[in-house]
Design an enzyme around this catalytic site. Structure first.
Site, PDB file in Angstrom:
ATOM      1  N   GLY A 141     -11.718  58.852 117.732  1.00 49.79           N
ATOM      2  CA  GLY A 141     -12.663  59.923 117.469  1.00 49.79           C
ATOM      3  C   GLY A 141     -13.005  60.808 118.648  1.00 49.79           C
ATOM      4  N   ASP A 142     -12.690  60.365 119.854  1.00 49.51           N
ATOM      5  CA  ASP A 142     -12.910  61.192 121.051  1.00 49.51           C
ATOM      6  C   ASP A 142     -11.850  60.826 122.087  1.00 49.51           C
ATOM      7  OD1 ASP A 142     -14.075  63.047 122.749  1.00 49.51           O
ATOM      8  OD2 ASP A 142     -15.648  61.700 123.449  1.00 49.51           O
ATOM      9  N   LEU A 143     -10.612  60.879 121.659  1.00 47.36           N
ATOM     10  CA  LEU A 143      -9.508  60.347 122.461  1.00 47.36           C
ATOM     11  C   LEU A 143      -8.990  61.396 123.433  1.00 47.36           C
ATOM     12  CD1 LEU A 143      -7.808  57.766 122.834  1.00 47.36           C
ATOM     13  CD2 LEU A 143      -6.113  58.806 121.315  1.00 47.36           C
ATOM     14  N   ASN A 198     -11.334  58.840 128.385  1.00 48.51           N
ATOM     15  CA  ASN A 198     -11.796  57.696 127.597  1.00 48.51           C
ATOM     16  C   ASN A 198     -10.730  56.612 127.463  1.00 48.51           C
ATOM     17  OD1 ASN A 198     -14.345  58.708 127.244  1.00 48.51           O
ATOM     18  ND2 ASN A 198     -13.935  59.600 125.232  1.00 48.51           N
TER      19      ASN A 198
END
Length: 267
Positions: A177-179, A183
């Protein structure tokens, strides 16, 4: 002593001896804590601590590396320390394999069992069976009030055409979802963990597009990930548009040009 470190130690029935601030604290405070017992842990503050703990567990359950959740409260997440990070230069192929394992885990609908947020920007996740509708209603249209009237109209027009541009029922893969590369923790040619998730089930191309928003993975990533669906490049602007909208809402007008470009590329 940092109060966050002391709170983390209390959750673990230990004593904090030292703490070091870690990067990545735009939306929360993150510290590495050395405990009297001799181990080191990472503590992260924020009102989504319990939600993030559930997401990290879901990632780990898929067989993908993630920090272990050691303790959690309403405002504090305590995780295992993944140690020194040496970068992705030698770990692109393992990252491709790790993301493929993550995406192999599937749900029954698009979305998540609860809403989430990036700071002040809400992330509605109520499940839907139709993917283009999910992407329009849960991802793109909530940002309309943040745009100029002209761009808002263009975004609404794009959202109305998504049934022509996106597959109706792609496999609902578990998404990070926030790759983006910040991260991903990697050391000595291995991926040690995916961090700061905003998980839900959706088209796997969402994560792949995000990974390309501020750079491009090395060819070894795609070798590790495996085949992708035809047309990925044409759909990419539609998927990168959402994180660009989030950046605009969180960090201001410096991202307006990126949003404008992506809206027009996505038409």
């Amino acid at each position: 002593m940092n109060p966050l470190a002391e709170q983390a130690a209390d959750l673990l029935d230990d004593v904090a001896e030292d703490s070091t601030p870690l990067h990545g604290g735009d939306l929360s405070e993150i510290v590495r804590v050395r405990l009297a017992s001799g181990r080191a842990v990472v503590a992260k503050s924020g009102g989504t601590a319990r939600a993030e703990a559930a997401m990290l567990r879901a990632i780990a359950d898929s067989g993908t590396p993630a920090p272990a959740v050691l303790a959690v409260s309403d405002m504090l997440l305590v995780m295992s320390d993944l140690g020194r990070e040496t970068g992705l230069s030698q770990a692109w192929h393992p990252l491709g394999e790790a993301v493929a394992r993550l995406h192999a885990k599937t749900g029954t609908q698009y979305g998540w069992h609860e809403d989430h947020a990036f700071g002040s920007v809400g992330i509605p996740n109520a499940p839907l069976d139709d993917w283009p509708t999910f992407w329009a209603e849960r991802r793109l249209l909530p940002s309309v009030p943040a745009l100029s009237p002209g761009l808002a109209r263009e975004l609404e027009q794009l959202a109305g055409r998504l049934s022509e541009r996106l597959p109706r029922a792609p496999r609902p893969a578990l998404l990070h979802g926030d790759l983006w590369t910040g991260n991903v923790m990697a050391a000595e040619g291995a991926v040690t963990g995916l961090i700061d998730p905003a998980c839900y089930y959706g088209d796997a191309e969402v994560d792949l597009a995000m990974l390309c928003l501020f750079g491009r993975p090395a060819p070894e990533f795609w070798d590790g990930y495996g085949p992708v669906e035809p047309g990925l490049e044409e759909r990419r602007p539609i998927y990168t548009l959402w994180p660009a909208l989030v950046h605009l809402r969180l960090f201001g007008g410096g991202y307006a040009g990126l949003v404008e470009r992506l809206i027009r590329e996505a038409q």
